[in-house]
Design an enzyme around this catalytic site. Structure first.
Site, short mmCIF file in Angstrom:
data_model
loop_
_atom_site.label_atom_id
_atom_site.label_comp_id
_atom_site.label_asym_id
_atom_site.label_seq_id
_atom_site.Cartn_x
_atom_site.Cartn_y
_atom_site.Cartn_z
CG HIS A 125 -2.63 -0.57 0.39
ND1 HIS A 125 -1.87 -1.99 1.12
CD2 HIS A 125 -2.80 -0.98 0.05
CE1 HIS A 125 -3.27 -3.35 0.74
NE2 HIS A 125 -4.03 -1.90 -0.03
CD GLU A 144 -9.45 -7.97 -1.68
OE1 GLU A 144 -8.65 -6.87 -2.08
OE2 GLU A 144 -10.65 -7.63 -0.78
CB CYS A 203 -9.88 -1.63 -8.61
SG CYS A 203 -10.90 -3.14 -6.81
C1 PEP Z 1 -6.60 -5.12 -4.35
O1 PEP Z 1 -6.36 -6.23 -3.28
O2 PEP Z 1 -6.33 -5.58 -5.69
C2 PEP Z 1 -7.40 -3.83 -3.53
C3 PEP Z 1 -7.61 -3.01 -4.97
O3 PEP Z 1 -7.32 -3.62 -2.24
P1 PEP Z 1 -6.41 -3.32 -1.83
O4 PEP Z 1 -5.21 -2.84 -3.20
O5 PEP Z 1 -6.54 -1.88 -0.94
O6 PEP Z 1 -6.31 -3.68 -0.42
MG MG Z 2 -7.27 -6.12 -1.65
#
Ligand code: PEP
Ligand code: MG
Length: 584
Positions: free
Chosen positions: A206, A451, A522
């Protein structure tokens, strides 16, 4: 001599600037420039802090003295003498002054910068006694920082990030840290830095994601860069190649300066595509949505021509608040700002996804952060369901924001039918609570993130309960391949085109399309131009990514013919080594 350090390229472009080394424990210290006429008052703040700490020490010394010789604490007395000496140390005082006067750093930033410089020198000392004095210096600086925290700065940090007008301080700066949490990164979002380098971190950690959203060059996983690079060294960050060059030669500087300008020209060229509809050569309309972390990011989403927000990572409202979570009203105001900011375009708000590499607070122990395997722990919806009153407050806030424009509600990391049912019960309860309180709220479309492999393998279950699905490839890859997305040691195994990942992606897209339900990606794959053709070939028509990536992906889309890509995508899907076919 130029040193080159290799890491992972996470945010594109070239940055050239002087290094600012920030210790992980000090990233919460404010970093901003002061104006020329504020330099004197910054120095005065420091002087006051130094005097106050010195007075404190002298008082303790006196009280020890009053205890009389029998109760004397010779070790403590000697230590206090050392602290007093360090406080008056010429290298500390003149060094700090230099950062304020010559660079216009605010007092706290100047102090921690000089601390880093001196700490390095202590580290290099042979004598263990002298080496240990580093801890004393850190304590003295900590006390000064604490004093300054209690005294309001006469200088408003409101203009953070805007270098002063004086030409001699307009040197670009790049931040070098061992590690930065996503919340720390967010703090630097409006900041003075032209690039970032961290020792640790994976490509889809992140921290890397926030760096990408800031659209400035960044390299993570550049092991020991924070040790090899010295405060104020000249550094080139090549965010395309994942390379950091320290103390570059004039030839390298010229070469990278040229590349940097080329990048600017390319951006300028891409910006002309803003108003061009994202339609393929065979007339397929593609939806390009934005991923945002804060309501204010809506402006960047609109600027890039996004047709909505496909992922608002609401957890960023919850992080770095020392455990004090935002209440319903604060969240409602934030979601409303995002909705209004998007001017009638839909906003997909994902419920809080803290845990794993997104701790609420650095060193905090909520949301499963101190567990052995936080990515497999009490994260995302699991945490929300374990804290129903917190979750209900968030759901009410989102439903209320939906009275101001189109909102989609997205739930992260679901895997079990029971979690789906519990979540939907809580959504209904939130509506009832608003009804009972006479509060206005709007209709929301309900979506689930796919996911976890378990979810991708049970799509019919999800389609029964939800209006749309959004594939979070960052986690889907992490959990399918058992690769920690934040660990640079296994980053070479983090493979978006692994056959297993592609199978899960392809079948999710296909099943959604067969049922006429919306599906988007996403995760970071959506913004990776090298994967656009493949995703189109697999039938994807909705992509959500950082605003900074939208125009480059659109450019790819405009050149594609999906009828031709389908057969090729099927061959990639069936290949033993899909990556080998990706360059076709
Ligand atoms: C993902 O896991 O691809 C996602 C978009 O969520 P995050 O990156 O915030 O875990
Ligand atoms: Mg995620």
């Amino acid at each position: 001599m130029t040193i080159s350090i290799h890491g992972l390229a996470v945010s594109r472009g070239i940055a050239i600037g002087r290094a600012v080394i920030v210790a992980s424990s000090r990233v919460d210290v404010a970093h901003y420039f002061v104006q020329a006429d504020q330099v004197a008052s910054e120095i005065e703040r420091l002087r006051q802090a130094r005097n106050a700490v010195a007075e404190e020490i002298v008082k303790v010394q006196q009280s020890l003295h009053e205890l009389g010789p029998n109760d004397a604490h010779p070790e403590l007395t000697a230590l206090l003498d050392v602290h007093l000496m360090l406080l008056q140390d010429e290298q500390l005082t003149s060094g700090v002054k230099h950062w304020i006067v010559d660079r216009h750093y605010n007092a706290e930033w100047a102090l921690t910068t000089q601390l880093e410089v001196i700490a390095r020198q202590f580290d290099e000392m042979e004598d263990p006694y002298l080496r240990e004095r580093k801890a004393d210096l850190e304590q003295v600086v900590e006390r000064m920082l604490r004093f300054m925290r209690g005294v309001a700065s006469p200088v408003a940090p409101g203009e953070q990030g805007k270098p002063t007008q004086d030409s001699h301080v307009e040197v670009p700066l790049v931040l070098i840290a061992h590690d930065l949490s996503p919340a720390d990164m967010l703090q630097f979002k409006q900041s003075v830095f032209a690039g970032f380098v961290t020792d640790v971190g994976g490509k889809t950690s992140h921290t890397a994601i926030v760096a990408r959203s800031m659209d400035i060059p960044a390299v993570v996983g550049a092991r020991s860069s924070s040790q090899l690079i010295q405060q104020d060294d000249w550094v080139i960050i090549d965010g395309d190649a994942g390379v950091v060059l320290v103390d570059p030669s004039p030839i390298l500087l010229a070469e990278y300066g040229f590349k940097q300008r080329q990048g600017e020209v390319e951006r300028e060229r891409l910006s002309r595509l803003k108003h061009t509809p994202a339609v393929t050569l065979d007339g397929q309309k593609i939806e390009l949505l934005a991923n945002i972390e804060q309501p204010e990011d809506a402006a960047a989403a609109l600027k890039a021509g996004a047709v909505g927000v496909g992922l608002f990572r609401s957890e960023f409202l919850f992080m770095g608040r020392s455990g004090k979570l935002p209440d319903e009203e604060e969240q409602y105001q934030a979601y409303r700002r995002a909705v209004e900011g998007m001017q009638g375009l839909p906003v997909t708000i994902r419920t809080v996804d803290v845990g794993a590499d997104k701790p609420l607070d650095r060193g905090a122990s909520r949301a499963g952060e101190d567990h052995l395997n936080p990515a497999l722990g009490l994260r995302a919806i699991r945490w929300s369901l374990s804290e129903p009153s917190m979750f209900l407050a968030q759901l009410r806030a989102i439903l209320r924001a939906a009275a101001h424009g189109p909102v989609h509600l997205l739930i992260p990391m679901l895997a079990h039918a029971s979690e789906i049912r519990q979540t939907l019960v809580l959504v209904n309860r939130a509506r009832e609570q608003l009804d009972n309180g006479g509060m206005a709220y709007g209709h929301v479309k309900l979506g689930a993130m796919i996911e976890v492999p378990a979810a991708a393998l049970t799509i019919p279950l999800f389609l029964r309960y939800f209006d749309f699905l959004s594939i979070g490839t960052n986690d889907l890859i992490q959990y399918t391949l058992a690769i920690d997305r934040a660990d640079e040691a296994v980053s070479h195994l983090y493979d978006p085109v692994h056959p297993a990942v592609l199978q899960l992606l392809a079948s999710t897209i296909e099943q959604c399309r067969a049922k006429g339900k919306g599906v988007s990606v996403c995760g970071e794959m959506a913004g990776d131009v090298s994967l656009t053709r493949l995703l189109l070939g697999l039938g994807l028509r909705s992509f959500s990514m950082h605003p900074s990536q939208i125009l480059a992906v659109k450019q790819q889309i405009l050149r594609c013919d999906t009828t031709r890509l389908q057969a090729w995508a099927q061959s990639v899907l069936a290949a033993e080594d899909p990556a080998a076919l990706m360059t076709d």
